[in-house]
Structure formats: structure tokens, C-alpha cells
Design an enzyme around this catalytic site. Structure first.
Site, PDB file in Angstrom:
ATOM      1  CB  SER A   1      -0.879   0.017   1.248  1.00 31.02           C
ATOM      2  OG  SER A   1      -1.434   1.297   1.471  1.00 31.02           O
TER       3      SER A   1
ATOM      4  CE1 TYR B   1      -2.847  -1.405   5.786  1.00 29.17           C
ATOM      5  CE2 TYR B   1      -2.338   0.897   5.371  1.00 29.17           C
ATOM      6  CZ  TYR B   1      -2.794  -0.324   4.926  1.00 29.17           C
ATOM      7  OH  TYR B   1      -3.176  -0.478   3.611  1.00 29.17           O
TER       8      TYR B   1
END
Length: 307
Positions: free
Chosen positions: A149, A174
Site C-alpha cells: 500500500s 499498518y
């Protein structure tokens, strides 16, 4: 490996079906973690429509009924990963495509296994273990595609506090796991390129069940949705568009002879120094020395290493 776009003719609005138009995957077997919802489900559908047989490992198999084949897998539990791998290896089948797409985002602080931070454990270590355990079944010429990501831009690997023992931040957790995803592909490609090539990617921003840990106020504040829950950011992709880069990385002949690269919008991404989750890849996510160091740590933590 040089991060330089190829000029594929595809873009942010390309769908997985458009990437696979005219591609015949009959006789090919793909494993897609996370293939039962969001962009994973869109990838599963596109691969299946192109003729591939798709196996979807799921923590809750009943949630994956649309997949061609479902088996149980909990990436947070290494024993579950081992059992899945053993069952698959016992079938004697080869794997032509492995997409590591399952994951969590911005979750509350959670510890799994021997005290591992959950994002690092689920998004990275579970997939590290899975790919290494399945390596004997990886077919010559296969592709391993790891869904990272743009969130990787927010954090390198926190070598002094990987598990956030000194204070938790759900977005940095994350981000670190997404950096780990990209670095995993870099080192896997180094070690395994005689048999298979590996890539990582940013799928784009998409509203999917990945946002399950965010409330409406969080997403309104980020400008993702309006107060009625409708998409508010025109740059967001549909799940079919979000699945495109992973199926492109898994199948495109333009990537023959290449590997270890970070992709986006159905092309190779360019380098960036951004810390704002925009286009491009930061050096810390494709650094060979960081990738080698992370592999060694991951092998030590899991006790698993196919190489």
C-alpha cells in the site's frame, strides 16, 4: 532493480477484467488470500473468468462461497498456516499464481502468537510463513504478488520497536506492515527467481471491508466519505479497478524477466520521497539490505525458511 514505468497503456481506472481481456488462464492454479471480499474477491472473479482455478484460503470459509475452492486459513495463527500448507501440498498440485492480499488496517492494539503486533503478524509474518511453506508447490515460471500500500510511505521497519512495545499507533503499525510486504517481495525475488518472480503493489484507495476498524467520523474527517456514507474522494477506485494491478502483476508478459518491483496503476511505480500516501514507492520499501534483514528476522520469528 530500477523502479521505472513501462508505459503499459493501462491506468488507475483500468479494471481487472480489462487487464485480463484475451488472456487464457485455463489450467493455471491461483491462490488468493483475502480472495473472498473487497479487491480480493474482484481479483478472484477476474482470474476465474479468465479460466484459472482459484483457491481462496479464509479464516471463515463460509464467507468465501463465491470462490472456486475454499480452505481454512488464519494468518494470525502459524499452526493454521502450517495445516493449510500441508493440506495443499498433499494434493500434489502446482501453484502458478499466489496473491498475498489478505490484511488488516488501523486495527486496535492486538497481540497474536507470542506477543506479535497484529498488523506485522497478519499482513507480513503470516504471508511470509505461507509462501515459504508452499514453496515446494510453486511451479516454474510462477508469480508471487504481495499487496502492499502507499501506506508504506509513513514508516520504514521500526527495528528498535517492531511490535510497538513502547507505545502503539494504529496507522504506523499498518504502515510498517505494508513496508514489510514490499520488502518481502524484494527478497523473495532474490532467493526464488530461478523458479518464480515476486512483485508488490499499491492497489489504490478503495472503500472495502478493510476499513472495518474505522468509524464514520474517521472516514469523514479523512475526506473519504460524506456524512451520509457516500464516497467523497473522486480518486477512489472501485474494487474491480483496485484488483487490476494485482492481476496485472500476476499475469503480464511485460514483466517477464523482471521481479522485486513495486507496482501501481498496472505499471511499475516511480520512486518518491513522499510521506503522504500518494503515488510512488519510497526507498525504504525496496532497499535490498532492508529486505535481507527483514527476511532473516521473519525466519527467526516464525522458524520457517524455504531457502
Amino acid at each position: 532493480m530500477i523502479q521505472k514505468p513501462l508505459g503499459t497503456g493501462f491506468g488507475a481506472r483500468t479494471t481487472a477484467a480489462e487487464v485480463l481481456a484475451g488472456v487464457d488462464l485455463t489450467g493455471r492454479l491461483a491462490i488468493v488470500t483475502g480472495g473472498y471480499s473487497g479487491i480480493g474477491l474482484a481479483a478472484t472473479r477476474a482470474l476465474t473468468q479468465a479460466g484459472a482455478h482459484v483457491v481462496v484460503p479464509a479464516r471463515r470459509p463460509e464467507a468465501a462461497r463465491e470462490a472456486a475452492e475454499v480452505d481454512e486459513l488464519d494468518l494470525a495463527d502459524l499452526d493454521s498456516v502450517r495445516r493449510f500448507a500441508e493440506r495443499f501440498l498433499a494434493s500434489g498440485r502446482g501453484i502458478d499464481i499466489l496473491i498475498a492480499g489478505a490484511g488488516i488496517m488501523a486495527a486496535p492494539e492486538t497481540r497474536v502468537g507470542p506477543g506479535w503486533e497484529s498488523h506485522f503478524a497478519v499482513n507480513h509474518l503470516g504471508h511470509f510463513a505461507l509462501v515459504n511453506l508452499l514453496w515446494p508447490a510453486i511451479a516454474p515460471g510462477a508469480r508471487v504478488v504481495v499487496v502492499s500500500s502507499a501506506g508504506h510511505q509513513l514508516s520504514p521497519i521500526r527495528w528498535d520497536d517492531i511490535h510497538f512495545d513502547r507505545g502503539y499507533d494504529r496507522w504506523l503499525a499498518y504502515a510498517q506492515s505494508k513496508t514489510a510486504n514490499a520488502l518481502f517481495a524484494v527478497q523473495l525475488d532474490v532467493l526464488g527467481r530461478a523458479r518464480a518472480r515476486a512483485f508488490s503493489l499499491h492497489p489504490g484507495a478503495i472503500l472495502t471491508p478493510l476499513q472495518r476498524h474505522l468509524d464514520t467520523a474517521d472516514m469523514v474527517a479523512a475526506g473519504w466519505i460524506d456524512e451520509h456514507g457516500n464516497p467523497a474522494d473522486p480518486s477512489f477506485k472501485t474494487p474491480e479497478q483496485g484488483a487490476a494491478t494485482q492481476v496485472w502483476a500476476a499475469t503480464s508478459p511485460r514483466l517477464d524477466g523482471l521481479g522485486g518491483l513495486y507496482c501501481e496503476d498496472c505499471d511499475i511505480a516511480e520512486p518518491t520521497d513522499s510521506t503522504e500516501m500518494i503515488a510512488g514507492v519510497r526507498d525504504h520499501a525496496v532497499d535490498p539490505a532492508e529486505a535481507e534483514r527483514l527476511w532473516a528476522l521473519s525466519a527467526e520469528l516464525t522458524g520457517i525458511n524455504a531457502f
